[in-house]
Design an enzyme around this catalytic site. Sequence first.
Site, PDB file in Angstrom:
ATOM      1  N   SER A  22     -26.107  20.592  35.976  1.00 16.25           N
ATOM      2  CA  SER A  22     -26.927  20.963  37.136  1.00 16.25           C
ATOM      3  C   SER A  22     -26.376  20.385  38.437  1.00 16.25           C
ATOM      4  O   SER A  22     -25.681  19.364  38.438  1.00 16.25           O
ATOM      5  CB  SER A  22     -28.362  20.473  36.950  1.00 16.25           C
ATOM      6  OG  SER A  22     -28.954  21.093  35.846  1.00 16.25           O
TER       7      SER A  22
HETATM    8  N1  SAM Z   1     -29.916  18.883  31.932  1.00 20.66           N
HETATM    9  C1  SAM Z   1     -28.573  19.404  31.873  1.00 20.66           C
HETATM   10  C2  SAM Z   1     -27.570  18.507  32.530  1.00 20.66           C
HETATM   11  O1  SAM Z   1     -27.947  17.480  33.070  1.00 20.66           O
HETATM   12  O2  SAM Z   1     -26.387  18.837  32.455  1.00 20.66           O
HETATM   13  C3  SAM Z   1     -28.429  20.788  32.434  1.00 20.66           C
HETATM   14  C4  SAM Z   1     -29.132  21.736  31.596  1.00 20.66           C
HETATM   15  S1  SAM Z   1     -28.501  23.367  31.628  1.00 20.66           S
HETATM   16  C5  SAM Z   1     -28.913  23.893  33.240  1.00 20.66           C
HETATM   17  C6  SAM Z   1     -29.740  24.101  30.565  1.00 20.66           C
HETATM   18  C7  SAM Z   1     -29.616  23.680  29.107  1.00 20.66           C
HETATM   19  O3  SAM Z   1     -30.794  24.096  28.414  1.00 20.66           O
HETATM   20  C8  SAM Z   1     -28.449  24.317  28.371  1.00 20.66           C
HETATM   21  O4  SAM Z   1     -27.657  23.321  27.785  1.00 20.66           O
HETATM   22  C9  SAM Z   1     -29.117  25.188  27.320  1.00 20.66           C
HETATM   23  O5  SAM Z   1     -28.359  25.313  26.122  1.00 20.66           O
HETATM   24  C10 SAM Z   1     -30.426  24.440  27.098  1.00 20.66           C
HETATM   25  N2  SAM Z   1     -31.521  25.222  26.508  1.00 20.66           N
HETATM   26  C11 SAM Z   1     -31.866  26.502  26.724  1.00 20.66           C
HETATM   27  N3  SAM Z   1     -32.962  26.809  26.003  1.00 20.66           N
HETATM   28  C12 SAM Z   1     -33.317  25.689  25.321  1.00 20.66           C
HETATM   29  C13 SAM Z   1     -34.376  25.381  24.397  1.00 20.66           C
HETATM   30  N4  SAM Z   1     -35.294  26.266  24.017  1.00 20.66           N
HETATM   31  N5  SAM Z   1     -34.421  24.115  23.902  1.00 20.66           N
HETATM   32  C14 SAM Z   1     -33.511  23.184  24.259  1.00 20.66           C
HETATM   33  N6  SAM Z   1     -32.479  23.432  25.124  1.00 20.66           N
HETATM   34  C15 SAM Z   1     -32.406  24.665  25.648  1.00 20.66           C
END
Ligand code: SAM
Length: 229
Positions: free
Chosen positions: A73
């Site tokens: 992010s």
């Molecule tokens: N918090 C992260 C960082 O600091 O790098 C960025 C997160 S990224 C924008 C969104 C993440 O949410 C992705 O890694 C994706 O695989 C995960 N994701 C999507 N749906 C999800 C779910 N139902 N449960 C857990 N993770 C999920």
Amino acid sequence: MPFFTPKPMIEDTYRHRGLRQKLVEKLRQKGISNEAVLSALGKVPRHAFFDGALLSHAYEDKAFPIGEGQTISQPYTVAFQSEKLMVASGQRILEIGTGSGYQACVLLELGAVVYTIEYNEKLFERTRNFLPEMGYHPFFVLGDGSKGLRSKAPFDRILVTAGAPVVPTELKDQLAENGVLVIPVGTLDKQKMLRITRKGSTFTTEEFDNFAFVPLLGKDGWNGGNKNS
Ligand code: SAM
């Protein structure tokens, strides 16, 4: 896009620290005022999450690809969500969407006990191996965070770092008394940041700015039959 390569020894030079302080000043100018949050972002070596060609971009206020179609992010977004979460040291926090682990490191720097869930197995494995090498130790969980983490509930804070089509009921249920849920909700293109606070069986919702996150998947995510666009 290849994954970043975990580095066993994290070099944090004078130059890296200087670039990080400039980033913190930029975040302050953009309206982040919580000193604990700014200080936490000033401590996490973001360059350690970047590989080769992208390394020089580590302290730009931008999101970057981390593989598997996912992103680390934007620092402003991490700071914004961390500020809205109103974290106090010792609180138990559930983060949904571990991704690179950068946000989890910021929450750990704020003194929280962090449970972080990732849906994508490759990202989960990579980050679970990498973060401890940097000295960061959240509890890592592989699974569908749209269902929360009932076995460890209730949580003082829940942070969703992927864009949701709806507010999952399970997440509200897993908030402790006076608990706070921060979640971006909207369409696939644009989501409004919501802060939901629990008092008994009453939930109060505040609305903030619009953001554009990658989609939340899973039961109460975009492949669970919910569609806003
Ligand atoms: N918090 C992260 C960082 O600091 O790098 C960025 C997160 S990224 C924008 C969104 C993440 O949410 C992705 O890694 C994706 O695989 C995960 N994701 C999507 N749906 C999800 C779910 N139902 N449960 C857990 N993770 C999920």
